[in-house]
Motif scaffolding. Structure first.
Motif: not given
Length: 415
Positions: A245-248, A364-374
């Motif tokens: 969404x950040x691109x167009x 930042x506007x790209x879709x999320x991937x599965x979270x990573x463990x801290x």
């Protein structure tokens, strides 16, 4: 049970990894829009899948709450009398009014053992409730019409009127659901900045053109991941641009787009050769002192020895060997410093907990991937820059994605 999953496409990876996989392990039949058949209206297929399902799971995120299609799916399921089970996948998301009174299952911390158990328990209760409805006696549903019993007759006609009103409401909801996607005009893609046009739906494909900001083009297709649009530029060429969404921004309905399968592989990048250039075959000109003596006799003074002149005239400077003193050590085992390169090691700083900062693309506007463990060790594969922010592509738990530099601690073997 047959379950219909309503979700926003930017949450697709999370929905599959967190919810779909666990439901299938528990022997539930899950329907998501991967099952849409080409050549048929997709809204019709969605409606049929909802009708054939035993319940609808609505995954709650800011994107799904704003999605018009998700809202229509929930409304249509309610009109069909299907149980609705909300599943919260992103914390602090305001619930839509349609389901505010329904208790949700909390997956905002990932597919924890407790979250999965509560979801399966909710489905078990829904299944038991439906079984109770099926086994209930139907003797009292419609009273028999009796000429001598005015009360029963009135009750019968009130039931008929109520049933007709319910049918009309369902038909109206279905008409609204189907007609909302009747606009067949091609959606338009309007860049918000200069956007690369590639040969295929991946950053690994070559860039062959650039769309300038505001240069609107038609969108003619979408890839299977729904992260790339196939566009037809103003010169009549087909290409691919990112759906971030950040691109167009998009004007029109992309829900009717055909899914385009790309089978070709991206062209390999030609690395510059590190081989030293081969020597040419140009002959080296010999020194003039090696030329043949002429036939003109040379007068040699009687006091000059002839052997001195002969030795001087035949010396070739280019072939004089350079003598290396025997006492000069020649280093052979001196270790060379390691050159930092990718892949390299890194760590996600912190102690425990999930970090929801991994994206499909470096934006930042790209879709999320599965979270990573801290606190987890990861492998850095590459880097990229987006509006002055450095991003790193990481590999973690059989996943890959992009994460901002502020969330990664690089090791000394990283560039």
């Amino acid at each position: 049970m047959r379950l219909f999953i309503s979700y926003a496409h930017v949450d697709k990876v999370i929905v599959k990894d967190w919810i779909v996989d666990n439901l299938q392990v528990a022997d539930h039949t899950v329907w998501i829009d991967d099952a849409l058949m080409p050549g048929r209206k997709w809204r019709t297929q969605l409606a049929e899948a909802i009708v054939q399902s035993d319940a609808l799971l609505f995954t709650i995120s800011p994107e799904s709450v704003r999605s018009k299609v998700c809202r229509e799916e929930v409304e249509y399921a309610i009109a069909q009398g299907k149980p609705i089970i909300p599943v919260l996948i992103q914390a602090r998301t305001p619930l839509p009014p349609l389901i505010q009174d329904i208790q949700y299952v909390d997956f905002s911390n990932g597919p924890t053992e407790d979250a999965v158990a509560k979801l399966l328990d909710a489905l078990q209760h829904v299944s038991a409730r439906d079984a109770t409805k099926t086994n209930t006696s139907h003797e009292d549903e419609l009273p028999m019409l009796d000429d001598n019993n005015t009360g029963n007759s009135l009750t019968f006609w009130m039931t008929v009127i109520t049933t007709i009103a319910t049918v009309i409401g369902v038909v109206f909801a279905a008409i609204t659901f189907f007609s909302s996607g009747s606009n067949t005009a091609a959606p338009r893609y309007i860049p918000q900045r200069d956007v690369d046009v590639r040969d295929g739906p991946s950053v690994e494909f070559e860039v062959f053109a650039v769309l300038s900001r505001g240069e609107a083009v038609d969108i003619v297709g979408i890839d299977v991941t729904r992260q790339w649009y196939q566009i037809l530029d103003n010169n009549g060429r087909l290409g691919w641009v990112t759906a971030a969404s950040g691109a167009g921004r998009v004007r029109g309905n992309v829900g009717t787009l055909d899914i385009v399968i790309v089978t070709e592989e991206p062209s390999p990048t030609v690395e510059p050769s590190a081989t030293e250039p081969e020597p040419t075959n140009t002959p080296t000109q010999e020194a003039s002192s090696t030329s043949e003596p002429s036939d003109t006799p040379t007068t040699v003074p009687s006091h000059t020895p002839t052997d001195v002149l002969s030795a001087t005239s035949t010396t070739t400077p280019s072939n004089t060997p350079v003598r290396v003193p025997s006492n000069t050590p020649v280093p052979s085992n001196t270790p060379m410093p390691a050159v930092a390169s990718y892949p390299c090691d890194a760590e996600i700083p912190g102690i425990g907990g999930l970090l929801n900062q991994v994206h499909v693309l470096p934006s930042e506007s790209s879709p999320a991937r599965p979270p990573v463990q801290r606190g987890e060790d990861v492998i850095v594969l590459d880097d990229a820059s987006d509006f002055g922010v450095t991003w790193y592509q990481i590999e973690y738990d059989d996943n890959t994605g992009w994460i901002p530099e502020s969330y990664v601690t690089l090791s000394t073997n990283c560039p």
